[in-house]
Design a protein around this motif. Structure first.
Motif, PDB file in Angstrom:
ATOM      1  N   PHE A  90      -5.910  -0.809  -1.308  1.00 27.70           N
ATOM      2  CA  PHE A  90      -5.537  -0.797  -2.387  1.00 27.70           C
ATOM      3  C   PHE A  90      -6.346  -0.051  -3.794  1.00 27.70           C
ATOM      4  O   PHE A  90      -5.656   0.422  -4.569  1.00 27.70           O
ATOM      5  CB  PHE A  90      -5.648  -2.441  -2.955  1.00 27.70           C
ATOM      6  CG  PHE A  90      -4.389  -3.091  -2.422  1.00 27.70           C
ATOM      7  CD1 PHE A  90      -3.080  -2.530  -2.028  1.00 27.70           C
ATOM      8  CD2 PHE A  90      -4.681  -4.318  -2.023  1.00 27.70           C
ATOM      9  CE1 PHE A  90      -1.932  -3.310  -1.592  1.00 27.70           C
ATOM     10  CE2 PHE A  90      -3.401  -5.187  -1.460  1.00 27.70           C
ATOM     11  CZ  PHE A  90      -2.455  -4.403  -1.485  1.00 27.70           C
ATOM     12  N   LEU A 149      -2.986  -5.839  -7.928  1.00 25.29           N
ATOM     13  CA  LEU A 149      -3.016  -6.208  -6.494  1.00 25.29           C
ATOM     14  C   LEU A 149      -4.389  -6.390  -6.002  1.00 25.29           C
ATOM     15  O   LEU A 149      -4.535  -7.014  -5.342  1.00 25.29           O
ATOM     16  CB  LEU A 149      -2.238  -4.732  -5.834  1.00 25.29           C
ATOM     17  CG  LEU A 149      -0.645  -4.630  -6.175  1.00 25.29           C
ATOM     18  CD1 LEU A 149      -0.266  -3.349  -5.877  1.00 25.29           C
ATOM     19  CD2 LEU A 149      -0.042  -5.827  -5.429  1.00 25.29           C
ATOM     20  N   ALA A 150      -5.348  -5.492  -6.335  1.00 26.55           N
ATOM     21  CA  ALA A 150      -6.570  -5.589  -5.731  1.00 26.55           C
ATOM     22  C   ALA A 150      -7.255  -6.899  -6.169  1.00 26.55           C
ATOM     23  O   ALA A 150      -8.000  -7.599  -5.258  1.00 26.55           O
ATOM     24  CB  ALA A 150      -7.314  -4.334  -6.196  1.00 26.55           C
ATOM     25  N   PRO A 167       0.876  -1.224   0.155  1.00 28.30           N
ATOM     26  CA  PRO A 167      -0.101   0.052   0.083  1.00 28.30           C
ATOM     27  C   PRO A 167       0.719   1.441   0.238  1.00 28.30           C
ATOM     28  O   PRO A 167       0.614   2.036  -0.876  1.00 28.30           O
ATOM     29  CB  PRO A 167      -0.955  -0.209   1.360  1.00 28.30           C
ATOM     30  CG  PRO A 167      -0.898  -1.521   1.309  1.00 28.30           C
ATOM     31  CD  PRO A 167       0.277  -2.097   1.231  1.00 28.30           C
TER      32      PRO A 167
END
Length: 209
Positions: A135, A167-168, A57
């Protein structure tokens, strides 16, 4: 060391060192007859899964110059810091077993008993879910920064945004899976490789630093 004020290099350095230590402790737990295997396993579990909430993050929020896109994005940085502290505390004290990448899960030596330990398990899950939301917030900050950027910075952000876009989905895809399942580990290995590879392109091809 030549640009000590830039947080990005330090985040990546600490990420690499902590992962190496986590893998070492993972191997230590696998060796029979060694003392302190339960505490080593608990530490390995935290270190191996730390990048998801500890390093990624702020990496997304601060790339490429180590500062938030604008003062208002500092709220997101503080939200990440609070989530990190709460998540690490809860996962350290939660009831049940701790997952380790290359070994079967083992009892948590620091688990609280009864309802309090069960509550910590719920809080740890909520912190992980909150990280997925962070994210998305970090991705929005990347979009804001990209719109304002010009020249090499815009190219650096273009590559980094490509890597960060994985990422998310990785967070929400692995949320229902066991943390040390082969599929969960595979998803994060692929995601991390893409993201760090994108940072490498920004560094080498577009003169970051």
């Amino acid at each position: 060391t030549r640009i000590p004020g830039n947080a990005i290099g330090w985040i990546l350095l600490v990420m690499g060192v902590s992962q190496a230590l986590g893998f070492f402790l993972d191997a230590y737990v696998a060796a029979p007859g060694l003392p302190g295997r339960l505490p080593a396993g608990a530490a390995a579990s935290q270190l191996e899964f730390l990048p998801v909430i500890a390093y990624v993050p702020p990496l997304v929020l601060l790339f490429p110059d180590g500062r938030p896109a604008s003062p208002r994005w500092r709220v997101a940085v503080w939200a990440w810091a609070i989530t990190l502290v709460v998540g690490l505390t809860a996962s350290t004290l939660q009831a049940g077993e701790v997952p380790i990448n290359s070994n079967p899960s083992q009892p948590n030596p620091y688990a609280l008993g009864g309802a309090l330990g069960s509550a910590m398990e719920i809080v740890a899950g909520l912190a992980y879910l909150a990280t997925g939301c962070l994210f998305l917030v970090a991705a929005a900050s990347l979009v804001t920064r990209y719109r304002r950027a010009r020249g090499d910075v815009r190219l650096q952000l273009k590559w980094f945004a490509f890597g960060a876009s994985f990422l998310a989905p990785a967070v929400f895809l692995t949320l229902p899976l066991a943390a040390n399942s082969p599929l969960s580990i595979s998803v994060w290995v692929v995601t991390a490789t893409i993201m760090i590879g994108a940072v490498g392109v920004a560094v080498l091809r577009h003169r970051l630093y």
